[in-house]
Design a protein around this motif. Structure first.
Motif, PDB file in Angstrom:
ATOM      1  N   GLY A 137     -24.161  31.194  50.742  1.00 28.67           N
ATOM      2  CA  GLY A 137     -23.463  31.417  49.476  1.00 28.67           C
ATOM      3  C   GLY A 137     -22.762  30.157  49.030  1.00 28.67           C
ATOM      4  N   TYR A 138     -22.311  30.136  47.784  1.00 28.77           N
ATOM      5  CA  TYR A 138     -21.612  28.961  47.280  1.00 28.77           C
ATOM      6  C   TYR A 138     -20.672  29.380  46.164  1.00 28.77           C
ATOM      7  CZ  TYR A 138     -26.243  29.654  45.318  1.00 28.77           C
ATOM      8  OH  TYR A 138     -27.391  30.236  44.865  1.00 28.77           O
ATOM      9  N   PHE A 139     -19.551  28.695  46.064  1.00 30.88           N
ATOM     10  CA  PHE A 139     -18.590  28.992  44.993  1.00 30.88           C
ATOM     11  C   PHE A 139     -17.755  27.761  44.693  1.00 30.88           C
ATOM     12  CE2 PHE A 139     -16.698  30.271  49.029  1.00 30.88           C
ATOM     13  CZ  PHE A 139     -15.422  29.736  48.980  1.00 30.88           C
ATOM     14  N   PRO A 140     -17.203  27.694  43.459  1.00 32.46           N
ATOM     15  CA  PRO A 140     -16.430  26.498  43.089  1.00 32.46           C
ATOM     16  C   PRO A 140     -15.102  26.426  43.829  1.00 32.46           C
ATOM     17  CG  PRO A 140     -16.495  28.067  41.260  1.00 32.46           C
ATOM     18  CD  PRO A 140     -17.350  28.638  42.346  1.00 32.46           C
ATOM     19  N   LYS A 168     -12.128  34.775  65.562  1.00 27.06           N
ATOM     20  CA  LYS A 168     -12.655  33.655  66.365  1.00 27.06           C
ATOM     21  C   LYS A 168     -13.769  32.888  65.644  1.00 27.06           C
ATOM     22  CE  LYS A 168     -10.913  34.567  70.827  1.00 27.06           C
ATOM     23  NZ  LYS A 168      -9.555  34.777  70.305  1.00 27.06           N
ATOM     24  N   ILE A 169     -13.601  32.759  64.333  1.00 28.35           N
ATOM     25  CA  ILE A 169     -14.542  31.964  63.543  1.00 28.35           C
ATOM     26  C   ILE A 169     -13.756  30.809  62.936  1.00 28.35           C
ATOM     27  CG2 ILE A 169     -16.081  31.972  61.540  1.00 28.35           C
ATOM     28  CD1 ILE A 169     -16.223  35.080  61.942  1.00 28.35           C
ATOM     29  N   ALA A 170     -14.309  29.621  63.026  1.00 32.19           N
ATOM     30  CA  ALA A 170     -13.638  28.482  62.390  1.00 32.19           C
ATOM     31  C   ALA A 170     -13.798  28.616  60.877  1.00 32.19           C
ATOM     32  CB  ALA A 170     -14.240  27.184  62.869  1.00 32.19           C
ATOM     33  N   PRO A 171     -12.710  28.522  60.111  1.00 36.52           N
ATOM     34  CA  PRO A 171     -12.857  28.677  58.660  1.00 36.52           C
ATOM     35  C   PRO A 171     -13.719  27.588  58.017  1.00 36.52           C
ATOM     36  CG  PRO A 171     -10.575  28.975  59.321  1.00 36.52           C
ATOM     37  CD  PRO A 171     -11.310  28.463  60.513  1.00 36.52           C
ATOM     38  N   THR A 219     -25.260  27.904  62.077  1.00 34.61           N
ATOM     39  CA  THR A 219     -25.346  28.542  63.386  1.00 34.61           C
ATOM     40  C   THR A 219     -24.244  29.583  63.582  1.00 34.61           C
ATOM     41  OG1 THR A 219     -24.033  26.765  64.345  1.00 34.61           O
ATOM     42  CG2 THR A 219     -26.424  26.566  64.536  1.00 34.61           C
ATOM     43  N   GLY A 220     -23.464  29.816  62.534  1.00 33.20           N
ATOM     44  CA  GLY A 220     -22.492  30.900  62.593  1.00 33.20           C
ATOM     45  C   GLY A 220     -21.197  30.570  63.300  1.00 33.20           C
ATOM     46  N   LYS A 221     -20.888  29.268  63.481  1.00 33.33           N
ATOM     47  CA  LYS A 221     -19.637  28.909  64.160  1.00 33.33           C
ATOM     48  C   LYS A 221     -18.511  28.633  63.176  1.00 33.33           C
ATOM     49  CE  LYS A 221     -21.601  27.216  68.448  1.00 33.33           C
ATOM     50  NZ  LYS A 221     -22.854  26.469  68.575  1.00 33.33           N
ATOM     51  N   ALA A 222     -18.886  28.263  61.944  1.00 33.14           N
ATOM     52  CA  ALA A 222     -17.871  28.021  60.920  1.00 33.14           C
ATOM     53  C   ALA A 222     -18.288  28.732  59.638  1.00 33.14           C
ATOM     54  CB  ALA A 222     -17.718  26.525  60.659  1.00 33.14           C
ATOM     55  N   ALA A 223     -17.287  29.187  58.876  1.00 32.99           N
ATOM     56  CA  ALA A 223     -17.589  30.035  57.722  1.00 32.99           C
ATOM     57  C   ALA A 223     -17.923  29.232  56.473  1.00 32.99           C
ATOM     58  CB  ALA A 223     -16.416  30.964  57.454  1.00 32.99           C
ATOM     59  N   MET A 224     -17.239  28.081  56.263  1.00 34.38           N
ATOM     60  CA  MET A 224     -17.387  27.386  54.981  1.00 34.38           C
ATOM     61  C   MET A 224     -17.450  25.871  55.186  1.00 34.38           C
ATOM     62  SD  MET A 224     -14.423  29.329  52.786  1.00 34.38           S
ATOM     63  CE  MET A 224     -13.277  29.741  54.087  1.00 34.38           C
ATOM     64  N   GLU A 227     -14.107  38.065  50.575  1.00 37.97           N
ATOM     65  CA  GLU A 227     -14.799  37.632  49.361  1.00 37.97           C
ATOM     66  C   GLU A 227     -14.479  36.154  49.168  1.00 37.97           C
ATOM     67  OE1 GLU A 227     -16.728  39.299  47.005  1.00 37.97           O
ATOM     68  OE2 GLU A 227     -16.875  40.838  48.555  1.00 37.97           O
ATOM     69  N   PRO A 228     -15.346  35.402  48.471  1.00 43.12           N
ATOM     70  CA  PRO A 228     -15.003  34.004  48.196  1.00 43.12           C
ATOM     71  C   PRO A 228     -13.627  33.885  47.553  1.00 43.12           C
ATOM     72  CG  PRO A 228     -17.257  34.438  47.536  1.00 43.12           C
ATOM     73  CD  PRO A 228     -16.682  35.745  47.976  1.00 43.12           C
ATOM     74  N   PRO A 229     -12.746  33.067  48.121  1.00 44.02           N
ATOM     75  CA  PRO A 229     -11.383  32.955  47.597  1.00 44.02           C
ATOM     76  C   PRO A 229     -11.355  32.286  46.226  1.00 44.02           C
ATOM     77  CG  PRO A 229     -11.766  31.312  49.292  1.00 44.02           C
ATOM     78  CD  PRO A 229     -12.972  32.179  49.270  1.00 44.02           C
ATOM     79  N   LYS A 230     -10.526  32.823  45.333  1.00 43.96           N
ATOM     80  CA  LYS A 230     -10.432  32.234  43.984  1.00 43.96           C
ATOM     81  C   LYS A 230      -9.232  31.307  43.865  1.00 43.96           C
ATOM     82  CE  LYS A 230     -13.136  35.309  41.174  1.00 43.96           C
ATOM     83  NZ  LYS A 230     -13.654  36.199  42.255  1.00 43.96           N
ATOM     84  N   THR A 231      -8.229  31.533  44.703  1.00 46.62           N
ATOM     85  CA  THR A 231      -7.052  30.671  44.651  1.00 46.62           C
ATOM     86  C   THR A 231      -6.804  30.058  46.027  1.00 46.62           C
ATOM     87  OG1 THR A 231      -5.512  32.388  45.331  1.00 46.62           O
ATOM     88  CG2 THR A 231      -6.007  32.243  42.970  1.00 46.62           C
ATOM     89  N   TRP A 232      -5.998  28.998  46.044  1.00 46.41           N
ATOM     90  CA  TRP A 232      -5.650  28.319  47.292  1.00 46.41           C
ATOM     91  C   TRP A 232      -4.923  29.265  48.241  1.00 46.41           C
ATOM     92  CZ3 TRP A 232      -7.199  24.011  49.518  1.00 46.41           C
ATOM     93  CH2 TRP A 232      -6.480  23.523  50.620  1.00 46.41           C
ATOM     94  N   ASP A 233      -4.043  30.146  47.667  1.00 41.08           N
ATOM     95  CA  ASP A 233      -3.293  31.077  48.507  1.00 41.08           C
ATOM     96  C   ASP A 233      -4.233  32.067  49.200  1.00 41.08           C
ATOM     97  OD1 ASP A 233      -0.960  29.828  47.741  1.00 41.08           O
ATOM     98  OD2 ASP A 233      -0.681  31.140  45.992  1.00 41.08           O
ATOM     99  N   GLU A 234      -5.236  32.547  48.439  1.00 43.13           N
ATOM    100  CA  GLU A 234      -6.221  33.445  49.054  1.00 43.13           C
ATOM    101  C   GLU A 234      -6.937  32.740  50.191  1.00 43.13           C
ATOM    102  OE1 GLU A 234      -7.605  35.589  44.956  1.00 43.13           O
ATOM    103  OE2 GLU A 234      -9.165  35.392  46.481  1.00 43.13           O
ATOM    104  N   LEU A 235      -7.300  31.481  49.939  1.00 44.27           N
ATOM    105  CA  LEU A 235      -8.007  30.694  50.950  1.00 44.27           C
ATOM    106  C   LEU A 235      -7.168  30.574  52.219  1.00 44.27           C
ATOM    107  CD1 LEU A 235      -9.998  27.474  50.262  1.00 44.27           C
ATOM    108  CD2 LEU A 235      -8.288  27.420  52.043  1.00 44.27           C
ATOM    109  N   MET A 236      -5.852  30.275  52.012  1.00 47.83           N
ATOM    110  CA  MET A 236      -4.976  30.104  53.176  1.00 47.83           C
ATOM    111  C   MET A 236      -4.839  31.412  53.964  1.00 47.83           C
ATOM    112  SD  MET A 236      -4.046  26.947  53.502  1.00 47.83           S
ATOM    113  CE  MET A 236      -2.591  26.873  54.541  1.00 47.83           C
TER     114      MET A 236
END
Lengths: 442, 307
Positions: free
Chosen positions: A305-308, A192-195, A275-280, A173-182
């Motif tokens: 998709g998009y999120f703050p 094997k997807i670049a974040p 092209t599906g090589k990177a997620a965000m 799910e879209p991360p809400k905090t920096w820790d989730e993102l990490m």
């Protein structure tokens, strides 16, 4: 021999005269003309940027010219980078067009200091104009409490755009905090997807990372201290922590491999997303426009998709704060004639961001910074996206201008280079602070 | 001054010298005037600007030695100087042997060589900006040449690795300018009198010996010309680097001319940029003079005495 000397000298003298005459005449015709290209020296002039919104600007000026034959504008379009240089030279030489297109921030401030632009506070307070613009965006045209520029283009908040398919693939799910993102960085890497994709070759796409982290950790005060030129303002712990977090993300493989070689002028960074090589990607709305142009199905199929930007635990900043370019702005040149100024003021008051101008911007994929846009967004091509951009900006307690624009030119140049070195791990966050502190005194 | 007035042992008498200078002095006037207006005057302007504070917008203010001390203390300047010398030396080492050999090769008269020579010449016809943009696309690690089947090893961090990027820039510059120098060498080789080769053949010299003892010495003047162009040209490498890397990553390709441009037009510090401009002129002048002096080029010695 002697007989031929005189004619030869005459020929030489004539040649020199021609040479000099043409050189002098050349000086007279070169350089930007205040009246614009059309040869009409009595009318007002405006320089616009070529590209996505060029037609929108032509439309508004054309309809203005049709309705006001006695107050016409002469419009010329330039590419972005050449424009930025040309306008500075023109303003410095007192040869600027009547309407000066700008980004606000440090450049606008330098115009104000050089007394090159008109004070538009009375216009901004006018009943016709007041309340037309979103206040967070209108503030971008203020210097020292006075208004010197009015918004003329779409709002450009930076947010994270993501590929919904790739998120579904790893059940994220879209991360809400920096820790989730990490922690998602590891999940993406295992799949094997670049974040994140980012253009590390152009330096400016790196800026929102620092701006957002600085704001989330330390709040808007950090940047305000820097802009106010407070001694050692770059040594604020929030700046150092932000740079540390950036380097942690680089270490964790948060960015696509070889990101420092990826360019953005060809759209190669955004291409990795659709092209599906990177997620965000953390980007300006121009990323949306690039995708819409290169792969419209990606948008229409609902894959984008998009999120703050996520929050940072323990951070002081408001999670609703936004970073980016609030808008572009019109200023009126102080060296314009009284008639030209009158024409420009009438245009700003009666036509700026009104009527079909607004719909034109929405068609370009731009969200105009005007109040009560809801009904018009509902009728647009992608209401969800436009609403996200709009409401994000409308409710933002603070909209920070991109660092390179907000700072003066010298510090702006330095922050780009030093931040790139942070991403490459060529310098430490402490060294970054030292290098940038040196620009505060200069 | 000896460069401008070469004195040879067989100098003509004073009267003929004077007469010659009278006529040629007049002819040199237009060029001299152009030189004064378009070279000396701006140069003096830059020198004056280097002692002022000017952001290109507001008035010009006197800054004394501030710009000079600031530029001299800035580590970016030292780095730019180092990079500039590095690019001069490596560019020369890369371009000279390649263009010399190609020039000698294409100087032959077979038709296939004419076709090849035309092919080699193509990069020179492209504008620097076009070359840089094309290479930028080719070198993209994800969508560039590395994406082609079997060429995966070419997907490298070409423009993003600070220790690699300078050599990538040198490669692109060489790709662009080797054809020009090849052309110089080709023309020079064709000027070598065939009688020299005939004599060498009679003396039993092989192909390599002919190259080493006839061609190379005969190319002396061309090598010096080509090297001077290369070295002074290296000082002005701007367009390719600007478009290809913008001076980055970090400062790893921020050469002196680029540093001057970015200081002047990105950071809007015209004073400091003028300091860099003056430094650039001094280095360029020193290098050009040194090259002509130490190679003995100024003596205009003939390589074909007795022919």
């Amino acid at each position: 021999m002697t007989a031929s000397v005189t004619p030869r000298r005459t020929v030489l003298a004539a040649g020199l005269a021609i040479l000099f005459g043409s050189a002098v005449a050349g000086c007279g015709t070169s350089g930007p003309k205040p009246g614009g290209a059309g040869g009409s020296t009595d009318g007002a002039s405006a320089w616009i940027l070529s590209g996505v919104t060029e037609q929108t600007f032509h439309n508004t000026f054309n309809s203005w010219n049709d309705a006001h034959p006695d107050q016409k504008f002469d419009v010329q379009a330039f590419a972005n980078d050449p424009y930025k240089q040309k306008i500075r030279t023109a303003v410095g030489a007192g040869q600027a067009p009547t309407l000066i297109y700008g980004w606000g921030g440090g450049v606008l401030e330098s115009y104000v200091r050089a007394k090159a632009v008109e004070d538009l506070s009375d216009l901004a307070a006018d009943a016709e104009v007041k309340g037309r613009f979103l206040s967070s965006v209108a503030n971008g045209g203020k210097v020292g409490g006075k208004t010197y520029a009015l918004p003329n283009n779409g709002i450009k908040p930076v947010m994270i755009y993501y590929n919904k398919e790739l998120f579904a693939q790893i059940g994220a799910e879209p991360p809400k905090t920096w820790d989730e993102l990490m922690s998602q960085v590891d999940d993406f890497k295992q799949a094997k997807i670049a974040p994140f994709t980012v253009s590390g070759q152009a330096k400016w796409p790196l800026l929102p990372w620092l701006s957002y982290l600085m704001d989330r950790i330390g709040g808007p005060g950090v940047l305000e201290d820097i802009l106010a030129g407070k001694a050692k303002a770059w040594s604020d712990p929030a700046v150092t922590q932000a740079n540390t977090k950036i380097q942690e993300l680089v270490d964790a493989g948060g960015f696509v491999s070889d990101f420092a070689s990826i360019t953005t002028d060809s759209g190669a960074d955004v291409a990795l997303l659709y092209t599906g090589k990177a997620a965000m990607t953390l980007a300006l709305p121009s990323a949306y426009q690039t995708i819409q142009q290169s792969d419209p199905k990606f948008v229409s199929d609902g894959k984008l998709g998009y999120f703050p930007f996520p929050t940072v635990s323990g951070g002081k900043g408001d999670p609703d704060d936004v970073v980016g370019n609030p808008s572009n702005y019109w200023s009126i040149s102080a060296s314009a004639s009284d008639d030209e100024k009158k024409t420009a003021r009438a245009y700003l008051k009666d036509a700026l961001l009104k009527g079909s101008y607004i719909d034109d911007l929405l068609k370009d994929g731009n969200v105009p910074p005007v109040a009560d846009l809801g009904p018009r967004i509902a009728k647009s091509s992608d209401p969800d996206y436009f609403d996200a951009v709009y409401s994000m900006t409308a409710k933002a307690p603070n909209f920070a201008l991109s660092l390179d624009q907000a700072l003066g030119p010298k510090a702006g140049d330095a922050v780009l280079t030093n931040l790139q070195q942070i991403f490459l791990k060529e310098i430490t966050p402490e060294k970054f602070a030292d290098n940038m502190n040196a620009t505060l005194s200069g | 001054m000896s460069v401008l007035h070469p004195r040879t042992p067989a100098a003509p008498s004073r009267s003929t010298l004077d007469r010659r200078h009278g006529a040629s002095g007049l002819l040199v006037l237009p060029a001299l005037l152009m030189f004064l207006v378009f070279a000396v005057l701006p140069l003096a302007g830059a020198a004056v600007l280097s002692f002022t504070r000017w952001d290109g917008l507001s008035g010009i203010g006197w800054a004394g030695l501030h710009n000079w001390s600031a530029v001299m203390q800035d580590p970016v300047t030292g780095n730019a100087l180092l990079l500039t010398f590095k690019i001069i030396v490596v560019s020369w080492l890369v371009q000279t042997p390649i263009s010399l050999l190609l020039g000698v090769f294409t100087a032959g008269t077979q038709r296939y060589r004419a076709v090849l020579a035309a092919l080699y010449f193509i990069p020179l016809l492209l504008s620097s900006a076009a070359v840089a943009i094309a290479f930028k696309a080719i070198l993209d690690p994800h969508f560039g040449i590395g994406g082609a089947p079997g060429l995966g090893f070419l997907a490298q961090n070409w423009l993003g690795d600070p220790s690699l990027v300078l050599y990538v820039v040198i490669f692109v510059i060489a790709w662009q300018f080797v054809p020009f120098h090849t052309l110089l060498y080709q023309a020079a080789v064709r000027q070598v009198p065939t009688s020299l080769y005939e004599a060498a053949t009679i003396d039993g010299a092989g192909r390599f010996q002919q190259f080493a003892y006839v061609t190379l010495p005969q190319l002396r003047g061309t090598i010096i010309t080509s090297s001077t162009l290369m070295v002074t040209g290296s000082l002005t490498y701007f367009d390719v680097v600007f478009v290809l890397t913008g001076g980055g990553p970090g400062n790893s390709t921020r050469l002196l001319p680029l540093d001057m441009y970015l200081t002047g037009f990105a950071a809007n510090d015209m004073g400091a940029a003028s300091v860099l401009a003056v430094i650039l002129v001094v280095i360029g002048l020193a290098l050009a003079l040194a090259l002509t002096r130490f190679t003995g080029f100024s003596r205009m010695r003939s390589d074909q005495e007795g022919l």
